[in-house]
Write a protein that holds these residues in place. Structure first.
Motif, mmCIF file in Angstrom:
data_model
loop_
_atom_site.group_PDB
_atom_site.id
_atom_site.type_symbol
_atom_site.label_atom_id
_atom_site.label_comp_id
_atom_site.label_asym_id
_atom_site.label_seq_id
_atom_site.Cartn_x
_atom_site.Cartn_y
_atom_site.Cartn_z
ATOM 1 N N GLY A 83 0.831 -1.202 0.000
ATOM 2 C CA GLY A 83 0.000 0.000 0.000
ATOM 3 C C GLY A 83 0.866 1.252 0.000
ATOM 4 O O GLY A 83 2.094 1.192 -0.096
ATOM 5 N N LYS A 84 0.220 2.405 0.131
ATOM 6 C CA LYS A 84 0.936 3.674 0.113
ATOM 7 C C LYS A 84 1.628 3.910 1.453
ATOM 8 O O LYS A 84 1.001 3.827 2.505
ATOM 9 N N LYS A 85 2.916 4.232 1.381
ATOM 10 C CA LYS A 85 3.715 4.463 2.583
ATOM 11 C C LYS A 85 4.537 5.747 2.415
ATOM 12 O O LYS A 85 4.881 6.155 1.305
ATOM 13 N N THR A 86 4.843 6.357 3.542
ATOM 14 C CA THR A 86 5.813 7.442 3.581
ATOM 15 C C THR A 86 7.125 6.866 4.102
ATOM 16 O O THR A 86 7.169 6.317 5.210
ATOM 17 N N VAL A 87 8.157 6.960 3.282
ATOM 18 C CA VAL A 87 9.464 6.384 3.622
ATOM 19 C C VAL A 87 10.443 7.520 3.889
ATOM 20 O O VAL A 87 10.615 8.405 3.049
ATOM 21 N N GLY A 88 11.070 7.498 5.054
ATOM 22 C CA GLY A 88 12.069 8.490 5.412
ATOM 23 C C GLY A 88 13.451 7.872 5.490
ATOM 24 O O GLY A 88 13.597 6.707 5.875
ATOM 25 N N VAL A 89 14.463 8.621 5.091
ATOM 26 C CA VAL A 89 15.864 8.197 5.189
ATOM 27 C C VAL A 89 16.623 9.339 5.849
ATOM 28 O O VAL A 89 16.548 10.477 5.386
ATOM 29 N N TYR A 90 17.354 9.054 6.917
ATOM 30 C CA TYR A 90 17.996 10.148 7.641
ATOM 31 C C TYR A 90 19.217 9.636 8.413
ATOM 32 O O TYR A 90 19.401 8.417 8.586
ATOM 33 N N GLY A 91 20.043 10.574 8.856
ATOM 34 C CA GLY A 91 21.219 10.211 9.632
ATOM 35 C C GLY A 91 22.207 11.360 9.687
ATOM 36 O O GLY A 91 21.904 12.493 9.317
ATOM 37 N N ASP A 92 23.404 11.048 10.142
ATOM 38 C CA ASP A 92 24.484 12.032 10.227
ATOM 39 C C ASP A 92 25.350 11.948 8.971
ATOM 40 O O ASP A 92 25.715 10.856 8.530
ATOM 41 N N ALA A 93 25.664 13.107 8.422
ATOM 42 C CA ALA A 93 26.507 13.163 7.228
ATOM 43 C C ALA A 93 27.981 13.089 7.624
ATOM 44 O O ALA A 93 28.347 13.337 8.781
ATOM 45 N N ALA A 94 28.816 12.758 6.643
ATOM 46 C CA ALA A 94 30.254 12.763 6.872
ATOM 47 C C ALA A 94 30.734 14.191 7.123
ATOM 48 O O ALA A 94 30.082 15.161 6.719
ATOM 49 N N ASP A 95 31.847 14.311 7.801
ATOM 50 C CA ASP A 95 32.412 15.636 8.085
ATOM 51 C C ASP A 95 32.644 16.387 6.773
ATOM 52 O O ASP A 95 33.164 15.833 5.802
ATOM 53 N N ASN A 96 32.223 17.643 6.764
ATOM 54 C CA ASN A 96 32.416 18.558 5.629
ATOM 55 C C ASN A 96 31.587 18.206 4.391
ATOM 56 O O ASN A 96 31.756 18.839 3.344
ATOM 57 N N ALA A 97 30.702 17.223 4.492
ATOM 58 C CA ALA A 97 29.847 16.892 3.348
ATOM 59 C C ALA A 97 28.793 17.975 3.155
ATOM 60 O O ALA A 97 28.158 18.417 4.107
ATOM 61 N N LYS A 98 28.610 18.404 1.925
ATOM 62 C CA LYS A 98 27.580 19.391 1.595
ATOM 63 C C LYS A 98 26.282 18.730 1.154
ATOM 64 O O LYS A 98 25.202 19.323 1.231
ATOM 65 N N SER A 99 26.411 17.480 0.650
ATOM 66 C CA SER A 99 25.240 16.726 0.222
ATOM 67 C C SER A 99 25.533 15.240 0.385
ATOM 68 O O SER A 99 26.688 14.825 0.530
ATOM 69 N N VAL A 100 24.465 14.455 0.350
ATOM 70 C CA VAL A 100 24.559 13.004 0.489
ATOM 71 C C VAL A 100 23.953 12.365 -0.758
ATOM 72 O O VAL A 100 22.858 12.749 -1.186
ATOM 73 N N ASN A 101 24.667 11.411 -1.357
ATOM 74 C CA ASN A 101 24.135 10.675 -2.502
ATOM 75 C C ASN A 101 23.297 9.507 -2.007
ATOM 76 O O ASN A 101 23.765 8.687 -1.202
ATOM 77 N N LEU A 102 22.062 9.419 -2.504
ATOM 78 C CA LEU A 102 21.142 8.381 -2.061
ATOM 79 C C LEU A 102 20.667 7.596 -3.274
ATOM 80 O O LEU A 102 20.211 8.177 -4.266
ATOM 81 N N THR A 103 20.785 6.267 -3.211
ATOM 82 C CA THR A 103 20.280 5.379 -4.264
ATOM 83 C C THR A 103 19.265 4.431 -3.647
ATOM 84 O O THR A 103 19.561 3.763 -2.658
#
Length: 357
Positions: free
Chosen positions: A150-170
């Protein structure tokens, strides 16, 4: 093996917790797929694709879909939220890989009327800046089979690496279908919740690319624009004023969500000192979910000041100022009370008033 049906008063969360502790051991083998088709190949968010093809009669085929997105980092953390993701019934495997991170965790809602976070014991630590979380369903424990669909809301979260400006998510979803007696198979895929961009679908050695394109923007009559620094952001209640510099007719209101989130407005009230007012409410994560449509178009007059009350959900973009001059006039913040009860006087939601219904 027996499958049991849960009632609301049973203890499915306990069973689900035990199921999620079992490592994912599904092996996805390549079927002999001779034909793969996707119709259409260009869609708007929320439209349905039909994936079809040819294999041997009765053969089990794993259809794999994936997309990539870059999530911004704010104060050392990242968060992505995908609303209305349609998860089909039957055998499937869902995985998320994040790069340039320290930790990762998933949340899925609703499952038995509440949000489940995984891993259950807390965020998973990355190795060399990368981590993957995989979940497969249906799963069986103690003779009880559980499926999530069925329909779900999926969240992905956490702490980024030091000095990272963005996180690549696949993200990857694999779904098993069975070819019929003539070797034909098909599966409809709803694209709701999937961000605009390239969407890859594979089966066996075949692959197809689908492009999810954002709809053409509607004519705007009052636009705050997207702020350079939309974070920090949180849901809450905004109060303030709008003073247009020209007379405008309004029929819709849309929100600028923070990247990878479901930032939206749940309720708005506009009015003036004469007692006139108009209200509108959110319809949920369906279709153009970041837009609210008013019951009837109305007019805001040049030089007149209108009070607004706006209730937001998730993570809308925020202009961190008490007054913002736009090309169409002023918008001011009187107060903002966040979901934790903290009060501010310099949070203005990033919104657009539209004239076309």
């Amino acid at each position: 093996m027996n499958s049991r049906i849960f009632t609301r008063n049973s203890s499915p969360l306990i069973i689900l917790s035990l199921v999620l502790l079992i490592p994912v051991l599904i092996t996805i083998t390549s079927a002999e797929v001779t034909e793969l088709n996707v119709t259409p190949e260009v869609v708007l968010p929320g439209e349905t694709l039909l994936v079809s093809g040819k294999a041997s009669p009765g053969e089990e085929v794993w259809l794999n879909s994936s997309f990539e997105i870059a999530l911004p980092v704010s104060e050392g953390a990242y968060r992505g939220e995908f609303n209305g993701i349609e998860i089909p019934a039957g055998e499937k495997k869902f995985s998320v890989t994040a790069e340039r991170i320290k930790t990762i965790r998933l949340s899925i809602y609703p499952i038995f009327w509440r949000t489940i976070e995984y891993p259950l014991e807390g965020p998973k630590n990355a190795t060399n800046g990368t981590a993957t979380i995989s979940i497969s369903f249906p799963a069986t424990w103690g003779g009880i089979t559980i499926d999530i669909y069925g329909k779900k809301t999926v969240g992905v979260y956490g702490d980024a690496a030091d000095n990272a400006k963005s996180v690549n998510l696949t993200t990857d979803m694999s779904i098993k279908v069975t070819a019929d007696s003539t070797g034909d198979f098909e599966l409809p895929i709803n694209t709701e919740g999937i961000p605009s961009g390239e969407f890859l679908i594979t089966a066996g050695e075949k692959e197809k690319r689908v492009y999810i394109v954002a709809p053409e923007p509607e004519p705007s009559v009052f636009d705050t624009g997207s702020p350079e620094k939309p974070y920090p952001s949180i849901s809450g209640i905004h109060s303030g004023t709008i003073t247009p510099n020209h007379t405008i007719t309004v029929s819709k209101l849309s929100t600028y969500p923070c990247s990878g989130t479901g930032g939206h407005i749940e309720y708005i009230k506009l009015g003036n000192t004469t007692g006139w007012n108009v209200t509108a409410m959110w319809d949920g994560y369906a279709g153009d979910w970041h837009t609210i449509t008013f019951g009837e178009p109305f007019t805001l007059y040049a030089g007149s000041t209108y009070n607004y009350t706006i209730i937001t959900g998730s993570y809308p973009q925020i202009h961190h100022t008490d007054a913002l001059l736009t090309a169409n006039g002023w918008i001011n913040c009187t107060s903002f009370v966040d979901a934790n009860g903290k009060r501010y006087c310099n949070w203005i939601p990033a919104i657009t008033l539209h004239s076309r219904r």
